[in-house]
Structures are given as structure tokens and as C-alpha cells.
Write a protein that holds these residues in place. Structure first.
Motif: not given
Length: 343
Positions: A332, A5, A1-2, A328, A336
Motif C-alpha cells: 500500500e 490493494l 485504496m482497498k 500488505k 501511494k
């Protein structure tokens, strides 16, 4: 997911940099619509000025809307004082207690933008012996212009007039430890999250079971953002707004908040349960809370007569309607949860 993000934080900072007090949102709306189009989606700016985006999906008769808002708090010139300074009327729930000494921009109708500072009347503590005892309020606060003015006439010659919009500096900063600090994270952080979710769906080539729309509204802060333009076939709508953080609540800035009830009443039981189930299955860091003083776009959508199931989630945000802070981790977890619930 970085990667998603990183994109969310990039877009959040970009949207925060565009002044958009409620009623003055066209620049922000155009930017957001353009970013959706860059991702390959069809984005429409409604008559009211909101952004409606077709995300895609299979079942058109049981569609879902994810809503966020890009309008913020701000002010409007209601009086030009005899000394040339400006008395304001608030746009939305802007509170003068935590806006004192903030830099502002005054957007004139025809003569450009001027800068100033929002201060208490007679703001020098070495001169005003009542400084500490004075209760801050709109009737004793003023914008001191960064122009050489000494009278109402001087200010009027600049082109400043009653009805001009006053934008407060967001002062956005992301720390090395992952905290996101800014005015107006409510709700531009969620606009960034929805853009990141749209990017995720496109790049991962995911086709949703139910048709989805993203709806970026522009009058949420004055209570009628979600009252119109809901597409035909929509049966469910979720506001992706700020999650409340404060005394008596469970949520922290590191979590995604699921709201069970706000000032307008309970959210749809099945939607709340479904969100909790998805969060548990994905082992997300989440909290369920009752917000004591809160209303959302989906509350307004119901009040407007739309027959929908409704829910509310968001990254935990501390110091709401002030100099806000999230993290952050909360972003995230929110992304999700959208991925898990909407699939």
C-alpha cells in the motif's frame, strides 16, 4: 485504496502461479499484457519478450517509465546423471542452500512437464553420514524425478534433455495478519503493484502531466532486462522492484523502500529527493537505504546508453532470492508513493 490493494494481491498471486524462470517467460508476459488490455490499455510484447504498455499523459517529450520484471530465478538441466536424476545449472541467482527439498517442474521441449524434488545427492540422513557437513552447491545437488527411472536412458525416454527449464514451486501464501510469503516476490509483487496503479489511473479517470509507460521486463535476473525498447521521449525511469530488508538497513516489510545507492552507484539525486518529498508530504511509512549487493533494470538502461534520470523503489522484502516475505502495508505504501510522485 482497498479495492486496488485487493486487486494487486489477486494479480500477484495469479502471476506467481505462472512459471517464468528467466528465458522462459512467454506465458507470464502474455498474461500480464492481457490484464493491461482488460484495463483498457495498449500493451505490446517486444521482440525480446518484454511487455511495454502505454499508460497515457500529456507531455510526450518528458515521459516516464515505471519498470518491473516478471522473470524469476530457476534452473536448467545441464546433465542427466547415470542414475536418471538431473544436475542443474542456475538461472539467475538461485541459491541451492535455500532451494533444497523444494518441489520443481521440468519443462521439456516436446514431451510435456514432469515433476520432481531438488535434493542433495544421497539425501537420506540415515544413510549419508556426511549429510550435515556437506556444503550445498550445484555440483552436489540433483533433481529426483517423480518417475520410475534408474538410468540416464530411462530419463531420456521421457523426453527430458539438457537445456530443459526447471521451475521451482513458489509456495505462495497470504496470512490473515497481512504477510505475503512466496518465492519470486522479486519481482512479481511489483508487477501486481503496477497493474494496480494502472487500474487506479483508469478508474479514477486521472490524466498524468507526463506521458507514462509501464515496462515489464523478462531478463532482469541475468542483467539485461532494461537494456532495450525504451520509447522515444522518455527522460525518467523508475524500477519498481523489491526493497531490501536485512541487517544494517532501515526498511521493514511494512514500508516502501527508496534506494539511494546500489552496487552500481547512486541513483539520480533529484529523483531520490522527489520520492522522499512525496513520501513525507503524504505521511507514508518509508525508508531510505543503500543496498550493498543489488542491481536493477534502470542501472542496465543507463549502461545501455539511454539518457535518463533514474530511481528505484519497492515494497520491503525479507529473505531475498529465497522464500521471500513482504506485507500488505508495504504494498500500500508503494502504491501511494507512485500515486503521489507521478501525478
Amino acid at each position: 485504496m482497498k479495492p486496488y490493494l485487493d486487486y494487486i494481491l489477486e494479480q500477484t498471486q495469479a502471476v506467481l502461479a505462472i512459471d517464468s524462470p528467466t528465458g522462459y517467460t512467454a506465458n507470464a508476459a502474455r498474461y500480464v499484457a492481457g490484464e493491461y488490455e482488460k484495463l483498457g490499455y495498449k500493451a505490446t510484447i517486444t521482440t525480446k519478450g518484454s511487455v511495454l504498455v502505454e499508460i497515457g499523459g500529456k507531455q510526450e517529450d518528458d515521459a516516464i517509465v515505471l519498470a518491473a520484471h516478471c522473470d524469476t530465478l530457476g534452473g536448467m538441466v545441464k546433465e542427466i546423471k547415470s542414475n536418471g536424476n538431473l544436475r542443474l545449472s542456475p538461472l539467475g541467482g538461485m541459491n541451492p542452500n535455500n532451494a533444497e527439498a523444494e518441489n520443481v517442474r521440468i519443462v521439456t521441449k516436446f514431451d510435456g512437464i514432469y515433476e520432481g524434488t531438488f535434493q542433495m545427492d544421497n539425501a537420506s540422513i540415515h544413510v549419508n553420514k556426511e549429510y550435515n557437513e556437506t556444503t550445498r552447491g550445484w555440483d552436489c545437488m540433483e533433481v529426483v524425478l517423480d518417475e520410475k527411472v534408474a538410468s540416464k536412458e530411462d530419463t531420456e525416454k521421457l523426453g527430458i534433455s539438457v537445456g530443459d527449464v526447471v521451475c521451482f514451486e513458489p509456495r505462495t501464501r497470504i496470512t490473515e495478519s497481512g504477510y505475503i510469503k512466496s518465492r519470486f516476490l522479486d519481482d512479481k509483487l511489483s508487477v501486481g503493484i503496477l497493474l494496480g496503479y494502472a487500474k487506479y489511473l483508469k478508474e479514477e479517470k486521472i490524466t498524468l502531466e507526463h506521458k507514462m509507460y509501464h515496462y515489464i521486463t523478462v531478463y532482469e535476473e541475468v542483467g539485461h532486462g532494461g537494456a532495450s525498447s525504451i520509447p522515444e521521449g522518455v527522460k525518467e525511469m523508475i524500477s519498481v522492484d523489491m526493497g531490501c530488508v536485512g541487517e544494517g538497513l532501515n526498511c521493514t516489510e511494512h514500508q516502501v523502500s527508496i534506494c539511494a545507492k546500489d552496487s552500481n552507484g547512486p541513483y539520480n539525486y533529484d529523483v531520490v529527493t522527489g520520492l522522499m518529498k512525496a513520501a513525507k508530504e503524504q505521511k507514508l511509512d518509508f525508508a531510505v537505504d543503500v543496498y550493498p549487493f543489488y542491481g536493477s533494470d534502470v542501472d542496465v538502461t543507463l549502461s545501455a546508453g539511454y539518457e535518463i534520470r533514474h530511481g528505484l523503489i519497492g515494497s520491503g522484502v525479507y529473505a531475498s532470492h529465497g522464500y521471500e516475505r513482504s506485507h500488505k502495508d508495504g504494498v500500500e505504501n508503494t502504491l501511494k508513493l507512485l500515486v503521489a510522485y507521478c501525478k
